[in-house]
Design a protein around this motif. Sequence first.
Motif, PDB file in Angstrom:
ATOM      1  N   ARG A  84       0.830  -1.206   0.000  1.00  0.00           N
ATOM      2  CA  ARG A  84       0.000   0.000   0.000  1.00  0.00           C
ATOM      3  C   ARG A  84       0.860   1.250   0.000  1.00  0.00           C
ATOM      4  O   ARG A  84       0.543   2.235  -0.668  1.00  0.00           O
ATOM      5  CB  ARG A  84      -0.929  -0.008   1.208  1.00  0.00           C
ATOM      6  CG  ARG A  84      -2.374  -0.187   0.854  1.00  0.00           C
ATOM      7  CD  ARG A  84      -3.302  -0.022   2.038  1.00  0.00           C
ATOM      8  NE  ARG A  84      -3.139  -0.976   3.114  1.00  0.00           N
ATOM      9  CZ  ARG A  84      -3.360  -2.292   3.016  1.00  0.00           C
ATOM     10  NH1 ARG A  84      -3.760  -2.808   1.886  1.00  0.00           N
ATOM     11  NH2 ARG A  84      -3.190  -3.087   4.047  1.00  0.00           N
ATOM     12  N   SER A  85       1.945   1.202   0.732  1.00  0.00           N
ATOM     13  CA  SER A  85       2.857   2.348   0.778  1.00  0.00           C
ATOM     14  C   SER A  85       3.466   2.607  -0.605  1.00  0.00           C
ATOM     15  O   SER A  85       3.558   3.752  -1.048  1.00  0.00           O
ATOM     16  CB  SER A  85       3.964   2.081   1.800  1.00  0.00           C
ATOM     17  OG  SER A  85       4.920   3.104   1.782  1.00  0.00           O
ATOM     18  N   ALA A  86       3.859   1.538  -1.287  1.00  0.00           N
ATOM     19  CA  ALA A  86       4.402   1.685  -2.643  1.00  0.00           C
ATOM     20  C   ALA A  86       3.333   2.222  -3.592  1.00  0.00           C
ATOM     21  O   ALA A  86       3.609   3.091  -4.431  1.00  0.00           O
ATOM     22  CB  ALA A  86       4.935   0.352  -3.149  1.00  0.00           C
ATOM     23  N   ALA A  87       2.105   1.735  -3.457  1.00  0.00           N
ATOM     24  CA  ALA A  87       1.005   2.207  -4.307  1.00  0.00           C
ATOM     25  C   ALA A  87       0.739   3.689  -4.067  1.00  0.00           C
ATOM     26  O   ALA A  87       0.515   4.447  -5.022  1.00  0.00           O
ATOM     27  CB  ALA A  87      -0.251   1.394  -4.044  1.00  0.00           C
ATOM     28  N   ASP A  88       0.779   4.110  -2.809  1.00  0.00           N
ATOM     29  CA  ASP A  88       0.577   5.526  -2.502  1.00  0.00           C
ATOM     30  C   ASP A  88       1.693   6.378  -3.083  1.00  0.00           C
ATOM     31  O   ASP A  88       1.457   7.482  -3.580  1.00  0.00           O
ATOM     32  CB  ASP A  88       0.495   5.740  -0.987  1.00  0.00           C
ATOM     33  CG  ASP A  88      -0.783   5.182  -0.389  1.00  0.00           C
ATOM     34  OD1 ASP A  88      -1.756   4.964  -1.147  1.00  0.00           O
ATOM     35  OD2 ASP A  88      -0.813   4.952   0.848  1.00  0.00           O
ATOM     36  N   GLY A  89       2.918   5.872  -3.020  1.00  0.00           N
ATOM     37  CA  GLY A  89       4.052   6.604  -3.606  1.00  0.00           C
ATOM     38  C   GLY A  89       3.893   6.770  -5.108  1.00  0.00           C
ATOM     39  O   GLY A  89       4.140   7.855  -5.644  1.00  0.00           O
ATOM     40  N   ILE A  90       3.464   5.726  -5.774  1.00  0.00           N
ATOM     41  CA  ILE A  90       3.249   5.802  -7.228  1.00  0.00           C
ATOM     42  C   ILE A  90       2.121   6.766  -7.541  1.00  0.00           C
ATOM     43  O   ILE A  90       2.210   7.586  -8.469  1.00  0.00           O
ATOM     44  CB  ILE A  90       2.971   4.395  -7.813  1.00  0.00           C
ATOM     45  CG1 ILE A  90       4.233   3.546  -7.715  1.00  0.00           C
ATOM     46  CG2 ILE A  90       2.488   4.485  -9.253  1.00  0.00           C
ATOM     47  CD1 ILE A  90       4.022   2.081  -8.053  1.00  0.00           C
ATOM     48  N   ALA A  91       1.044   6.707  -6.772  1.00  0.00           N
ATOM     49  CA  ALA A  91      -0.090   7.616  -6.994  1.00  0.00           C
ATOM     50  C   ALA A  91       0.322   9.066  -6.765  1.00  0.00           C
ATOM     51  O   ALA A  91      -0.071   9.964  -7.531  1.00  0.00           O
ATOM     52  CB  ALA A  91      -1.253   7.238  -6.083  1.00  0.00           C
ATOM     53  N   ASN A  92       1.128   9.315  -5.736  1.00  0.00           N
ATOM     54  CA  ASN A  92       1.607  10.679  -5.478  1.00  0.00           C
ATOM     55  C   ASN A  92       2.504  11.170  -6.602  1.00  0.00           C
ATOM     56  O   ASN A  92       2.434  12.336  -7.002  1.00  0.00           O
ATOM     57  CB  ASN A  92       2.346  10.741  -4.140  1.00  0.00           C
ATOM     58  CG  ASN A  92       1.415  10.588  -2.965  1.00  0.00           C
ATOM     59  OD1 ASN A  92       0.214  10.819  -3.054  1.00  0.00           O
ATOM     60  ND2 ASN A  92       1.969  10.174  -1.832  1.00  0.00           N
ATOM     61  N   PHE A  93       3.365  10.278  -7.096  1.00  0.00           N
ATOM     62  CA  PHE A  93       4.236  10.652  -8.222  1.00  0.00           C
ATOM     63  C   PHE A  93       3.403  10.989  -9.451  1.00  0.00           C
ATOM     64  O   PHE A  93       3.668  11.978 -10.132  1.00  0.00           O
ATOM     65  CB  PHE A  93       5.223   9.527  -8.530  1.00  0.00           C
ATOM     66  CG  PHE A  93       6.087   9.816  -9.718  1.00  0.00           C
ATOM     67  CD1 PHE A  93       7.052  10.809  -9.676  1.00  0.00           C
ATOM     68  CD2 PHE A  93       5.918   9.104 -10.899  1.00  0.00           C
ATOM     69  CE1 PHE A  93       7.845  11.078 -10.789  1.00  0.00           C
ATOM     70  CE2 PHE A  93       6.700   9.366 -12.002  1.00  0.00           C
ATOM     71  CZ  PHE A  93       7.669  10.357 -11.951  1.00  0.00           C
ATOM     72  N   ALA A  94       2.380  10.189  -9.728  1.00  0.00           N
ATOM     73  CA  ALA A  94       1.509  10.451 -10.882  1.00  0.00           C
ATOM     74  C   ALA A  94       0.815  11.794 -10.726  1.00  0.00           C
ATOM     75  O   ALA A  94       0.694  12.558 -11.690  1.00  0.00           O
ATOM     76  CB  ALA A  94       0.481   9.337 -11.036  1.00  0.00           C
ATOM     77  N   GLU A  95       0.373  12.100  -9.517  1.00  0.00           N
ATOM     78  CA  GLU A  95      -0.319  13.374  -9.281  1.00  0.00           C
ATOM     79  C   GLU A  95       0.632  14.564  -9.441  1.00  0.00           C
ATOM     80  O   GLU A  95       0.263  15.584 -10.019  1.00  0.00           O
ATOM     81  CB  GLU A  95      -0.941  13.369  -7.880  1.00  0.00           C
ATOM     82  CG  GLU A  95      -1.917  14.481  -7.653  1.00  0.00           C
ATOM     83  CD  GLU A  95      -3.075  14.472  -8.651  1.00  0.00           C
ATOM     84  OE1 GLU A  95      -3.495  15.559  -9.094  1.00  0.00           O
ATOM     85  OE2 GLU A  95      -3.567  13.380  -8.994  1.00  0.00           O
ATOM     86  N   SER A  96       1.858  14.432  -8.960  1.00  0.00           N
ATOM     87  CA  SER A  96       2.823  15.529  -9.119  1.00  0.00           C
ATOM     88  C   SER A  96       3.207  15.698 -10.586  1.00  0.00           C
ATOM     89  O   SER A  96       3.388  16.815 -11.062  1.00  0.00           O
ATOM     90  CB  SER A  96       4.062  15.304  -8.260  1.00  0.00           C
ATOM     91  OG  SER A  96       4.841  14.249  -8.764  1.00  0.00           O
TER      92      SER A  96
END
Length: 151
Positions: A84-96
């Motif tokens: 989940r932490s990795a998924a959140d990191g990827i989602a944050n990167f996509a948003e930025s």
Amino acid sequence: MADETTSEALDAPTPASAEGGSATGKLREEASKLGSQAAERARTLASEGKEKATGALDEVASMMKSAANDVDARLGENYGKYARSAADGIANFAESLRGKEVDDLIGDVTAFVRKSPAVAVGVAAGLGFVLARLIKSGVDAASDAADTDKS
């Protein structure tokens, strides 16, 4: 007086040089227009690529969150937390990535390459390897499909 006429004759533009200057000016103008058009097209393609990349990153993050639920069920919540932490990191990167303009991204990449050229070369080599493998697998799959069609 002969010197004056000679210097006037040298200073006066000849028809051939006037035409050459005009042709050179036209060529420069056309080259400038083509360069501007190419730069605008590259920005458009980069913007489209950015949109596709952010969509793909969102899908990867979604798949990882789904996998985290499976990991929770099979191995326990502690292990699912990492997914989940990795998924959140990827989602944050996509948003930025989504929030930045193409010119800003180019500036960021340029600054990164200047700051860490060895890492940039390593990343480029890794991406080149992955792309080559993807292209090769696509070509192999296409040739396999063509072979089965002929049979």
